[in-house]
Design a protein around this motif. Structure first.
Motif, PDB file in Angstrom:
ATOM      1  N   PHE A  66      -8.126  11.389  -7.268  1.00 13.91           N
ATOM      2  CA  PHE A  66      -6.962  11.928  -7.474  1.00 13.91           C
ATOM      3  C   PHE A  66      -7.214  13.021  -8.448  1.00 13.91           C
ATOM      4  N   ALA A  67      -8.033  12.830  -9.428  1.00 16.52           N
ATOM      5  CA  ALA A  67      -8.308  13.511 -10.536  1.00 16.52           C
ATOM      6  C   ALA A  67      -9.143  14.608  -9.751  1.00 16.52           C
ATOM      7  N   GLY A  76       0.830  -1.242   0.016  1.00 15.24           N
ATOM      8  CA  GLY A  76      -0.119  -0.050   0.194  1.00 15.24           C
ATOM      9  C   GLY A  76       0.919   1.196   0.073  1.00 15.24           C
ATOM     10  N   SER A  77       0.252   2.191   0.744  1.00 12.89           N
ATOM     11  CA  SER A  77       0.949   3.528   0.972  1.00 12.89           C
ATOM     12  C   SER A  77       1.332   3.908   2.104  1.00 12.89           C
ATOM     13  N   PHE A 126      -8.834   4.507  -7.059  1.00 11.41           N
ATOM     14  CA  PHE A 126      -7.674   5.318  -6.812  1.00 11.41           C
ATOM     15  C   PHE A 126      -7.782   6.715  -7.862  1.00 11.41           C
ATOM     16  N   MET A 127      -7.804   6.330  -9.350  1.00 14.43           N
ATOM     17  CA  MET A 127      -7.829   7.475 -10.129  1.00 14.43           C
ATOM     18  C   MET A 127      -8.819   8.529 -10.066  1.00 14.43           C
ATOM     19  N   TRP A 128     -10.126   8.161  -9.568  1.00 13.04           N
ATOM     20  CA  TRP A 128     -11.062   9.031  -9.348  1.00 13.04           C
ATOM     21  C   TRP A 128     -10.748  10.227  -8.319  1.00 13.04           C
ATOM     22  N   ALA A 146      -1.621   9.013 -11.257  1.00 14.67           N
ATOM     23  CA  ALA A 146      -3.084   9.274 -11.194  1.00 14.67           C
ATOM     24  C   ALA A 146      -3.463   9.866 -12.513  1.00 14.67           C
ATOM     25  N   SER A 147      -4.937   9.949 -12.653  1.00 16.80           N
ATOM     26  CA  SER A 147      -5.362  10.195 -13.977  1.00 16.80           C
ATOM     27  C   SER A 147      -4.785  11.643 -14.551  1.00 16.80           C
ATOM     28  N   TYR A 153      -7.715  12.058  -0.720  1.00 14.97           N
ATOM     29  CA  TYR A 153      -6.463  11.338  -0.953  1.00 14.97           C
ATOM     30  C   TYR A 153      -6.767  10.071  -0.218  1.00 14.97           C
ATOM     31  N   MET A 207      -0.855  17.409   2.487  1.00 13.17           N
ATOM     32  CA  MET A 207      -2.181  17.740   1.724  1.00 13.17           C
ATOM     33  C   MET A 207      -2.962  18.373   2.529  1.00 13.17           C
ATOM     34  N   CYS A 226      -5.761  21.332  -5.908  1.00 17.20           N
ATOM     35  CA  CYS A 226      -4.318  21.711  -6.140  1.00 17.20           C
ATOM     36  C   CYS A 226      -4.557  22.917  -6.936  1.00 17.20           C
ATOM     37  N   ILE A 239       0.718  22.242  -3.378  1.00 19.35           N
ATOM     38  CA  ILE A 239       0.311  21.699  -2.247  1.00 19.35           C
ATOM     39  C   ILE A 239       0.512  22.151  -0.806  1.00 19.35           C
ATOM     40  N   ARG A 257      -8.834  15.746  -6.900  1.00 21.41           N
ATOM     41  CA  ARG A 257      -7.826  16.564  -5.965  1.00 21.41           C
ATOM     42  C   ARG A 257      -6.789  17.545  -6.797  1.00 21.41           C
ATOM     43  N   GLU A 258      -6.865  17.200  -8.150  1.00 21.05           N
ATOM     44  CA  GLU A 258      -6.196  17.947  -9.160  1.00 21.05           C
ATOM     45  C   GLU A 258      -6.842  19.555  -9.187  1.00 21.05           C
ATOM     46  N   VAL A 261       6.638   4.790  -0.061  1.00 27.24           N
ATOM     47  CA  VAL A 261       6.466   5.768   0.213  1.00 27.24           C
ATOM     48  C   VAL A 261       7.227   6.283   1.427  1.00 27.24           C
ATOM     49  N   HIS A 300       0.200  11.875  -7.499  1.00 31.51           N
ATOM     50  CA  HIS A 300      -0.711  12.661  -8.593  1.00 31.51           C
ATOM     51  C   HIS A 300       0.174  12.289  -9.913  1.00 31.51           C
ATOM     52  N   VAL A 347      -6.495   1.712  -3.336  1.00 33.80           N
ATOM     53  CA  VAL A 347      -5.060   0.942  -3.424  1.00 33.80           C
ATOM     54  C   VAL A 347      -5.251  -0.160  -2.696  1.00 33.80           C
TER      55      VAL A 347
END
Ligand code: SF4
Lengths: 431, 362
Positions: A160-161, A47-48, A156-158, B48-49, A141, A98, A167, A178, A163-164, B35, B45, A148
Motif C-alpha cells: 500500500f505504500a 478479510g476484505s 499489507f503495509m508495504w 496503511a503506512s 492491492y 483501482m 496514486c 484513483i 500504491r501511494e 468493505v 490507504h 491481510v
C-alpha cells in the motif's frame, strides 16, 4: 474406516428460513444425513471484500462451496441504458476503481470501434502507460489484501505504500487519486507533460526496488509459501473448462493474454512477455502477478522513452473534434494540411461527446484488465444517445466458477488463503 | 428509575469517572471490516503506512463483537442492508457509524439504481464523509470529528459554507428568465436492433466462416460482423445442436447476454464463446444467438456443454426472468435481492434525472 449411514429424521435449524439464507433446497437435509457441516462464511468476515460462501464440510475438508454474490450489485447495466455514452465512462470504472484505466479502455474501445475512428499514436501510448500503472496498482492491492487474509500485517503495509506512488502518478496525470476517468473516446482527456513522464519513470524504479524488499518480507517468506503452495490447485483442463481468466488462467499453464492475442493500445509495438506458470496452485497465482509487475514496469519505461521523442499535443482524434470535415473542405479547395487533433478537451467535453450516437449494431471488445478479461458489448439502435443494451462481464464474475470449484478438497482454514490468492473483489464481480 | 442497570449506565455517562471513559472511547475507535464497496480502497490507504490512521487509536479489526465503529464504505445494496444491520446490532455499546462516499449519502453515481438503499435508513449515522471516493485525509477528518463528538457529546459539522448568490458574484445586473436545460438523453421510441454482416478485411475469417457454415449444415447462419467477430443466428430448437458443433473448437463461454426488444415482443439470447486451446482461434469471438418470445421466456441451458456459462445464466434469470431449462438453480435469485423482479426488462423503469434551475426540484 468404513462409513455407516444412518437414517435419522433431521430438521435444519429455523434460522435458515427466518434469515432468508440462500441455501439451495434440500442442501441442509442432505448434508445432515451425510454427517456434513454447512458453514456460512461472510458477508462480514475477517478479510476484505464481502460476499458469502456457503461451504459444506466433511471434517474440515470442503466438499462443496456455493457462492452467494451480489452484496455489491449496483445495477450498472441498467443505469448505463439511461445515461449518455459520456456519462457511462465514470460509471463503468466503478467496478474496480483501482483498475480504472483498463475498465475505461474496454468501454471506450467499443465506442471507437462503432464509430470507426483511429486514435492518435501519442494517446495510445499514454493509455498504455496508464493501463499498466493501474495493473501494477491492482496487483499490489491484491498482494496487500492477500497478506491481510494470511494475517500478515506488514505484508499489507508495504504494497500500500508502493500504491501511494501510483496514486500520486495518477493524480498528476488526471487529477484524481484513483478514479481517473481519463480515457475518452478518440484519445485521452489531456496531454501528459514531460515532468509527469519523468515522475512516472521514477515511480517504476521505486517500485522495482521496493518489490525486492517486499520479496524478502512477504513473497518469498517461508510462511507465505507454506500457506499457499499446493493449495487449491487447478489443472489446465479444468481451468479451460470453467473459463478462468487473466493471471489465474496463466498460472494454470494456458498462454492467453488479450494484450498479446488481440493487441490494442500500443502493446504490439512494445516488447514484453506473457507470464505463465504451470503449477496452478495459489502460490503460482500469486507469483504470476508478481512477475507481471516486472513486465508492466518494462512496458511503462519503453512507452515513456518513446513518448519523450514524440511531439506534444494531438491526443484526441481529429474525427471527434470535427476537424476532419474542415480539412476535407480545405482539401477540395486545394490546400493540403496535416490534420492534428487537439491536446485537451477542457471546456469542449460536451460539444464533442454530448450528443454522441453510435451506428446500429453490436460491438464487443475484450480487454485485459489486471485480474483478467473484461468484456463489453454495446448494442446500439442508431438513434438514441444512450446504449440500448450494455453488457459488462468482469474478470471476477468469470473466474468465480473456477474459484468455487478449486475450493473443493481444501481445508476450511485455507479458504481465506484461496480467497486472497484470487484477489476476489466483489464490487468488480457484482457490478 | 430504580433499576440498578440504568443507574450504572448513568454513572458511566455522567459520573465521576466519565471523563476517563470518554477518553478511553475516543482513543480506541476500532472499525469493523465491512468493505461494502469501492470506497474500501481509500479506507485501506487510510489505515496503511501512507496515512497511518493508527496514530489516532483507530484500527481495522475482523470481528464485530470486538469493535465499536462501522465505517460504511460506499454503496449499500439491498442485499447488504441486512448484513449491515446485523453487524451493527451485534456490536457492543457505545458504537458509532461513519458513512464514507457519495453513494452512502444520497446514492451518488448510483442514485437511481434499483438495488441500493441509503445507509442512514438502516443504522444511525454519526458522520458522513462526502467524496467519490473521499481522500484518506477526508476520512481522517471524519474520524477526528467523531472523537470530538465523543468528548463533547455534541455533533458538529466540520465545514460551513457561506450561501453564494451567483448573480452577485458574476455581477449580473438583470436576470433574464431562464428555462431549465433540456435533457440530452434521447431514447428512441421504436428502436431497431439489427445485427448485420459487415465487409471487413479479414482473410482468415472468410474461410473460417465458410467452413463454419458447412459444418452447421443449415442449423444456423454464420456471418462476420467485424474483425475477429463472428455472429451465428439460429433458433431456440436448434440451439443445442449448434452449440454442440461449436464446442469442438470453442471451449468456454465469455458472456451470456439477453436483449429485450420490447416493441417486437421478443428476447434475443446471445452466447459469446471463445477458445483457449487453439492458438489460431484465440482472438475469435463467436456469438450464437436465438430469439424467444417474451411471453414464454424459456431457453435450453448449455451448462452440460460449457459449464462456464452457469453463473451467467443464473444472472440472466435474475435480470430478465429467462428460464434456462436444465440449469438446476433456476427459480432462486442469485445476484440480486429477492424483492427485485426482472430489473433489466425495458418495462422496468428507474427514476430519471430532473433538470431544474436553481431552486427545489419537485
Ligand atoms: S462513493 Fe464513489 S468510490 Fe465510494 S462506493 Fe460510491 S461509487 Fe464507489
Amino acid at each position: 474406516m468404513k462409513e455407516i449411514s444412518v437414517e435419522l429424521p433431521v430438521e435444519p435449524p429455523v434460522e435458515v428460513k427466518s434469515l432468508f439464507l440462500p441455501v439451495p433446497p434440500g442442501l441442509m437435509e442432505e448434508s445432515y444425513k451425510k454427517d456434513e457441516l454447512v458453514i456460512f462464511v461472510g458477508p462480514q468476515h475477517g478479510g476484505s471484500g464481502h460476499m458469502r460462501i456457503i461451504v459444506r464440510l466433511k471434517g474440515d475438508v470442503i466438499t462443496e462451496a456455493i457462492p452467494d454474490p451480489g452484496y455489491v450489485h449496483r445495477g450498472m447495466e441498467k443505469l448505463a441504458e439511461n445515461r449518455l455514452y459520456l456519462q457511462n465512462i465514470p460509471l463503468l470504472e466503478r467496478p474496480a476503481i483501482m483498475d480504472c484505466a483498463n475498465f475505461n479502455l474496454g468501454y471506450v474501445r467499443a465506442i471507437e470501434k462503432a464509430l470507426d475512428i483511429e486514435v492518435p499514436e501519442r494517446a495510445e501510448y499514454i493509455r498504455t502507460i496508464l493501463a499498466e500503472l493501474c495493473r501494477i496498482g491492482t496487483h499490489l492491492y491484491d498482494a496487500g489484501i492477500l497478506s491481510v487474509f494470511l494475517g500478515h500485517t506488514t505484508g499489507f503495509m508495504w504494497p500500500f505504500a508502493m500504491r501511494e506512488m501510483i496514486c500520486e502518478a495518477l493524480m498528476r496525470v488526471s487529477g484524481a487519486r484513483i478514479t481517473a476517468s481519463y480515457i475518452v473516446p478518440g484519445g485521452v482527456r489531456r496531454d501528459v507533460g514531460r515532468d509527469v513522464l519523468e515522475y512516472i519513470k521514477e515511480v517504476t524504479f521505486f517500485i522495482e526496488r521496493k518489490t525486492k524488499d517486499f520479496e524478502k518480507i512477504f513473497i518469498m517468506n517461508p510462511v507465505t509459501a507454506a500457506r499457499l503452495k499446493d493449495v487449491a490447485t487447478i489443472s489446465k483442463k479444468d481451468a479451460i473448462k470453467y473459463g478462468l481468466v487473466g493471471p489465474f488462467l496463466r498460472a494454470c499453464g494456458v498462454e492467453y493474454d488479450t494484450r498479446a492475442v488481440e493487441p490494442y493500445g500500443a502493446y504490439d509495438q512494445l516488447s514484453w512477455d506473457v507470464v505463465v506458470a504451470d503449477e496452478g496452485d495459489s502460490y503460482a497465482r500469486f507469483l504470476v502477478r508478481v512477475n507481471e509487475i516486472a513486465q508492466s514496469i518494462s512496458i511503462i519505461r519503453q512507452a515513456v522513452s518513446i513518448l519523450r521523442s514524440m511531439p506534444e499535443g494531438n491526443v484526441i482524434s481529429p474525427d471527434i473534434a470535427g476537424k476532419k470535415k474542415k480539412a476535407k473542405k480545405k482539401e477540395e479547395e486545394g490546400e493540403e494540411e496535416e490534420v492534428k487533433g487537439p491536446s485537451d478537451v477542457r471546456g469542449k467535453l460536451y460539444r464533442y461527446y454530448g450528443r454522441l450516437t453510435l451506428p446500429p449494431g453490436e460491438y464487443t471488445t475484450v480487454t485485459e484488465a489486471a485480474r483478467g478479461t473484461v468484456l463489453y458489448t454495446i448494442v446500439s439502435d442508431g438513434q438514441s444517445t444512450v446504449p440500448y443494451r450494455l453488457r459488462v462481464v468482469t474478470p471476477g464474475w468469470l473466474y468465480l466458477k473456477g474459484f468455487m470449484e478449486s475450493l473443493k478438497g481444501c481445508r476450511l482454514a485455507d479458504l481465506q488463503a484461496v480467497y486472497g490468492s484470487f484477489g476476489y473483489f466483489p464490487p468488480e464481480a457484482d457490478r | 428509575m430504580n433499576d440498578p442497570n440504568i443507574k450504572n449506565i448513568k454513572f458511566l455517562h455522567s459520573g465521576l469517572l466519565s471523563p476517563v471513559k470518554k477518553w478511553g472511547a475516543k482513543w480506541s475507535l476500532w472499525a469493523v471490516h465491512l468493505v461494502t464497496s469501492c470506497c474500501g480502497v481509500e479506507l485501506a490507504h487510510t489505515y496503511a503506512s501512507g496515512y497511518d490512521a493508527e496514530r489516532w487509536g483507530t484500527l481495522n479489526f475482523g470481528m464485530m463483537r470486538q469493535t465499536n465503529l462501522i465505517i460504511v464504505e460506499g454503496t449499500i445494496s439491498k442485499k447488504m442492508a441486512k448484513a449491515l444491520r446485523m453487524t451493527w446490532e451485534q456490536m457492543p455499546d457505545p458504537k458509532f457509524v461513519i458513512v464514507m462516499g457519495a453513494c452512502g449519502l444520497e446514492g451518488g453515481l448510483f442514485w437511481n439504481s434499483y438495488h441500493i438503499v441509503k445507509p442512514s435508513e438502516i443504522v444511525p449515522v454519526d458522520y458522513f464523509v462526502p467524496g467519490c471516493p473521499p481522500t484518506p485525509e477526508g476520512l481522517m477528518r471524519g474520524i477526528l470529528a467523531l472523537q470530538k463528538k465523543i468528548e463533547s457529546g455534541e455533533a458538529k459539522a466540520t465545514a460551513k459554507y457561506q450561501p453564494v448568490r451567483l448573480e452577485e458574484v458574476l455581477e449580473i445586473k438583470e436576470v433574464k428568465e431562464r428555462k431549465p436545460p433540456k435533457s440530452p438523453v434521447k431514447i428512441a421510441e421504436k428502436p431497431e436492433i439489427k445485427i448485420e454482416p459487415r465487409d471487413v478485411e479479414w482473410e482468415f475469417g472468410k474461410s473460417f466462416v465458410d467452413e463454419l457454415n458447412q459444418k452447421l449444415a443449415g442449423a444456423g447462419e454464420a456471418f462476420i460482423t467485424d474483425v475477429n467477430r463472428v455472429y451465428i443466428r439460429t433458433t431456440k430448437e436448434r440451439f443445442l445442436e449448434v452449440a454442440e458443433k461449436l464446442s469442438e473448437d470453442f471451449d468456454h463461454v465469455k458472456s451470456v447476454n439477453v436483449i429485450d426488444v420490447i416493441h417486437e415482443d421478443k428476447f434475443i439470447v446471445e452466447y459469446t464463446v471463445s477458445s483457449y486451446s487453439s492458438k489460431e482461434l484465440m482472438p475469435v469471438l463467436v456469438t450464437i444467438s436465438a430469439e424467444i418470445p417474451r411471453s414464454n421466456p424459456r431457453f435450453p441451458s448449455v451448462i452440460d456443454i460449457w459449464p462456464s456459462a452457469d453463473y451467467q445464466e443464473r444472472e440472466m434469470y435474475d435480470f430478465f426472468g429467462v428460464w434456462f431449462e436444465n440449469n438446476p438453480a433456476m427459480g432462486e435469485k442469485f445476484l440480486i435481492a429477492p424483492e427485485v423482479e426482472t430489473p433489466l426488462r425495458k418495462d422496468f423503469k428507474i427514476p430519471q434525472p430532473n433538470y431544474v434551475l436553481g431552486g427545489e426540484s419537485e
